[in-house]
Scaffold this motif. Structure first.
Motif, PDB file in Angstrom:
ATOM      1  N   TYR A   1       4.640  -5.206  -7.195  1.00  0.00           N
ATOM      2  CA  TYR A   1       3.951  -6.454  -6.850  1.00  0.00           C
ATOM      3  C   TYR A   1       4.351  -7.593  -7.779  1.00  0.00           C
ATOM      4  O   TYR A   1       4.475  -8.737  -7.338  1.00  0.00           O
TER       5      TYR A   1
ATOM      6  N   ASP B   1       3.655  -3.517   1.708  1.00  0.00           N
ATOM      7  CA  ASP B   1       3.555  -2.080   1.427  1.00  0.00           C
ATOM      8  C   ASP B   1       4.689  -1.686   0.486  1.00  0.00           C
ATOM      9  O   ASP B   1       5.855  -1.986   0.758  1.00  0.00           O
TER      10      ASP B   1
ATOM     11  N   SER C   1      -5.316  -4.112  -3.879  1.00  0.00           N
ATOM     12  CA  SER C   1      -4.977  -3.916  -2.475  1.00  0.00           C
ATOM     13  C   SER C   1      -3.528  -4.321  -2.264  1.00  0.00           C
ATOM     14  O   SER C   1      -2.833  -4.729  -3.196  1.00  0.00           O
ATOM     15  N   GLN C   2      -3.075  -4.209  -1.025  1.00  0.00           N
ATOM     16  CA  GLN C   2      -1.697  -4.578  -0.680  1.00  0.00           C
ATOM     17  C   GLN C   2      -1.598  -6.014  -0.178  1.00  0.00           C
ATOM     18  O   GLN C   2      -0.536  -6.417   0.296  1.00  0.00           O
TER      19      GLN C   2
ATOM     20  N   ASN D   1       8.448  -3.822   5.720  1.00  0.00           N
ATOM     21  CA  ASN D   1       7.249  -3.347   5.028  1.00  0.00           C
ATOM     22  C   ASN D   1       6.281  -4.487   4.718  1.00  0.00           C
ATOM     23  O   ASN D   1       5.268  -4.277   4.053  1.00  0.00           O
TER      24      ASN D   1
ATOM     25  N   ASN E   1       5.353   4.670  -5.247  1.00  0.00           N
ATOM     26  CA  ASN E   1       3.940   4.753  -5.607  1.00  0.00           C
ATOM     27  C   ASN E   1       3.744   4.751  -7.121  1.00  0.00           C
ATOM     28  O   ASN E   1       2.753   4.230  -7.621  1.00  0.00           O
TER      29      ASN E   1
ATOM     30  N   GLN F   1       9.132   7.552  -1.530  1.00  0.00           N
ATOM     31  CA  GLN F   1       7.711   7.213  -1.522  1.00  0.00           C
ATOM     32  C   GLN F   1       7.069   7.536  -2.866  1.00  0.00           C
ATOM     33  O   GLN F   1       6.269   6.759  -3.387  1.00  0.00           O
TER      34      GLN F   1
ATOM     35  N   GLN G   1       0.562  -8.740   3.979  1.00  0.00           N
ATOM     36  CA  GLN G   1       0.423  -7.380   3.464  1.00  0.00           C
ATOM     37  C   GLN G   1       1.803  -6.866   3.096  1.00  0.00           C
ATOM     38  O   GLN G   1       2.722  -6.877   3.918  1.00  0.00           O
TER      39      GLN G   1
END
Length: 743
Positions: A91, A69, A183-184, A437, A84, A80, A67
């Motif tokens: 990714y 983040d 998803s992460q 993370n 985002n 943050q 995972q």
């Protein structure tokens, strides 16, 4: 004009419409026709796919799930938001990092793959073979990295660093990364022929990726803290200098804080503005009341109508008393005379009450005038004080401009210093926080079953590929086929009517020879096909049917002799018929029909008489006479071109109703071209799936050069079953009205 009219006939329009329509059944018939070749190609691909699947080395795949983040554990609110908004780039970047050579080299170091490789090579030298995946990677990647000069020279031992890079490239080649879109979760997979090695590499990659992220973040924080510390010293010195300069200017000018001074002055000015508005309001009210008084003075009006007079309690009492006195006077006047003492006293009291009211009203009017003058004075005083305060404020602002600028400079320097100080403290705290993370959700386990080769998938793909290429090959062969397959194709290519076909006769021990098919069974499909050809010839010129029919072909072995014999037998069913063999180079009728007589046409042209020694009788065909070649002459062309042969043919026409001539092929020799001028019509035999289209066209061209009357084409040795793949109308199981078992 006739050609134009013919092109517009309903038949031609229907033919054009059929050409424009896509007939899917035609494609299906091609597939059925070539089904064995398609099956063979499919079988070859199947065997090839099965061989590849069996011989392929099993490949195992191990996978781990992590995972990632986008937001760091200690990130600020602004960080943050930035992360985002850039999650997709995040990714994609992580995929590249995981598949980078940096991570791969870290895995090589963690698993000590260089040393393991050298040990493996030492063992392989003892065994004399190389079978491991690492060895295969070494050979393949080393070949890619080596230059041409290096490949030509003798290979030298590789250093540890070279081996490290080579093994890292091998890991990159077998590594795959995916996920992170919805998803992460990121899936890391590695393939190898060793299942334990695959699991080790995947877990090492996950650990190396987490360590790389921590090192990168902590390294960035340390660099940031170092830079902030250097900048903070400079900012502190700058702030101190600006504060000292501000204090010096304040001491020299004797002014206080410019902001506080401005606030006091603004408060005073605000209060004065409020008083100015109040004074203007009072003056407006006093002026309005004073105006009413002056208006009543000019009009000699009653002051009792004024608001202040009406609202005065004393005036109300005096008016009430005056009203009572007036009522008392009126009552006494009714009772007594004018000289009566009571009436005189009452009148005196009433006059006193009126005088009192007038005095009070005059006082109120005088007060109104005084209040008006007072309001004017107060307004002037407030205006003077406001103007004075404004002038003082402007004077202060001009003198305190330098102080204000210095105060603003000090404030800015203090804010920058405090901001850098806060960032430095955050960097120091973050540097001590080693949370990542990235978290490992599922570690890789040793795979039990290989993912490659997938035998069923390879075999299925091979079958599909074989079927596809088989069908493509079938259509390609069909498109490139330069032979005749159906009567329709003959008419399309040669623009000559098709008279029919001669069915293919299978050569078995119990079967009748093709030359005797009509005699053996006149109700067979073969005999009916010959009858169709005969009918076509008779109706080619209904008013003057052809008497002499010349049978020729493009080259030899196309079935022209078989056609000539059976067609002559068919004509003999109608009337007296003669079959003449004019193929004087390769005669075959005497052998095919079993005639013992060796004399024939060449002997007649040489001087022999036309009698029973030359005329052969065929058993079962009473009206048919046959003249064979006889002695093979050395000069066939001269005999056929001679006047004697022409006279002989004319003489035979008077004796027979139908004459069928078996001539040589047209392309090898020119005998057929010479004979076609003597015959009433010419029929060209074309072998199904044997005669080339261009050769047939050349045959037709040669015959037309001599003005031969080409009545039609016959497709010989044709298989109705094969032709049925081009249309169901080509196939007929048996003769109409005959039981197939009996036929």
């Amino acid at each position: 004009m006739k050609n134009v009219a013919a092109s517009n006939t309903p038949a031609n329009q229907l033919h054009t419409a059929d050409e424009d329509t896509i007939d899917l059944s035609q494609y299906w018939r091609i597939v059925l026709r070539r089904k064995w070749s398609i099956a063979l190609v499919t079988l070859l691909f199947f065997v090839l796919g099965l061989f590849i699947a069996i011989k392929s080395t099993p490949i195992y795949q191990a996978s781990a799930k992590i995972q990632a983040d986008p937001v760091q554990p200690n990130a600020t609110a602004s960080d943050q938001y930035i992360m985002n908004s850039m999650v997709f780039l995040f990714y994609e970047t992580q995929y590249e990092i995981i598949q980078s050579r940096k991570i791969a080299e870290t895995v090589v170091d963690k698993l000590n793959l260089v040393e393991r490789y050298r040990q493996e090579q030492a063992q392989l030298k003892l065994l004399g073979e190389e079978t491991s995946l690492i060895s295969e990677l070494k050979n393949s990647i080393k070949g890619l990295l080596a230059s041409d000069d290096e490949a030509q020279t003798e290979q030298v031992p590789m250093t540890d660093e070279q081996l490290r890079i080579m093994l890292a490239y091998g890991i990159q080649a077998m590594l795959s990364v995916e996920g992170g879109m919805q998803s992460q979760i990121i899936n890391i997979a590695y393939q190898s022929d060793d299942p334990e090695e695959a699991a080790e590499v995947v877990n090492a990659i996950a650990d190396a990726y987490i360590e790389f992220g921590l090192e990168s973040r902590l390294g960035t924080l340390k660099d940031t803290a170092k830079w902030l510390g250097n900048q903070l010293d400079e900012l502190k010195a700058t702030l101190q200098a600006s504060e000292d300069k501000l204090a010096a200017v304040r001491n020299s000018s004797g002014l206080m804080d410019s902001e506080q001074q401005a606030r006091i002055a603004n408060t005073q000015l605000s209060n004065l503005n409020t008083e100015l508005v109040r004074a203007q309001t009072l003056l407006s009210q006093a002026q309005e009341m004073y105006s009413q008084v002056q208006k009543l003075d000019r009009s000699k009006g009653d002051y009792l109508s004024l608001g202040p007079v009406l609202q005065n309690q004393t005036i109300r009492d005096l008016v009430r008393e005056e009203s009572n006195q007036k009522r008392a006077v009126e009552e006494l006047a009714e009772r007594y005379g004018e000289k009566h003492p009571k009436l005189i006293a009452a009148r005196s009291d009433y006059s006193g009450a009126v005088a009192n009211i007038n005095r009070e009203v005059d006082k109120i009017v005088e007060n109104i005038a005084k209040e008006y003058r007072l309001a004017q004075v107060q307004l002037e005083n407030v205006k003077e004080l406001t103007a004075k305060t404004k002038n003082e404020l402007q004077s202060y602002q001009g003198s305190s401009f330098e102080i204000t600028r210095l105060e603003r400079e000090v404030e800015n320097n203090r804010r920058v210093y405090e901001s850098f100080l806060g960032r430095l403290m955050e960097a120091d705290v973050s540097g001590d926080y080693d949370a990542s993370n990235v978290r490992i959700i599922d570690r890789a386990t040793v795979p039990v079953f290989p993912i490659k080769p997938r035998v069923s998938l390879i075999v299925a793909a091979a079958l599909m590929a074989g079927l596809f290429f088989g069908v493509v090959l079938a259509f390609l062969r069909e498109a490139l086929g330069n032979v005749f397959r159906t009567p329709d194709q003959i008419e399309e290519q040669l623009q000559i009517p098709s008279l029919g076909i001669t069915p293919l006769v299978k050569n078995t021990k119990t079967s009748v020879a093709p030359e005797k098919q009509y005699l053996a069974d006149q109700r067979s499909t073969f005999a009916e096909a010959i009858n169709t050809i005969r009918t076509g010839l008779l109706f080619s010129d209904i008013d003057n049917p052809p008497q002499t029919v010349l049978i020729t072909s493009t080259v030899g072995s196309e079935g022209k002799t078989t056609l000539a014999i059976n067609l002559a037998v068919a004509f003999s069913q109608l009337d007296k018929t003669l079959l003449i063999e004019l193929d004087l180079r390769k005669p075959a009728i005497a052998k095919d029909l079993g005639f013992k007589n060796k004399k024939g046409l060449s002997d007649i042209l040489g001087g022999a008489e036309l009698n029973s020694d030359v005329l052969n009788q065929l058993e079962g065909a009473a009206n048919l006479d046959v003249i064979t070649c006889g002695t093979i002459p050395p000069n066939p062309m001269e005999l056929l071109s001679s006047k004697r042969f022409a006279k002989l043919l004319d003489s035979l026409k008077t004796q027979y109703s139908h004459i069928v001539i078996d001539s040589p092929p047209t392309l090898p020799v020119s005998d057929a071209a010479v004979l076609s001028k003597l015959a009433d019509c010419t029929v060209v035999a074309v072998k199904a799936e044997g005669t080339k289209i261009n050769m047939a066209k050349e045959t037709i061209a040669r015959l037309r050069k001599v003005n031969a009357n080409i009545t039609g084409i016959v497709l010989t040795q044709a298989s109705p079953q094969k032709m049925s793949y081009y249309g169901a109308h080509y196939y007929q199981e048996g003769y109409y009205g005959v039981d197939p078992k009996q036929a």
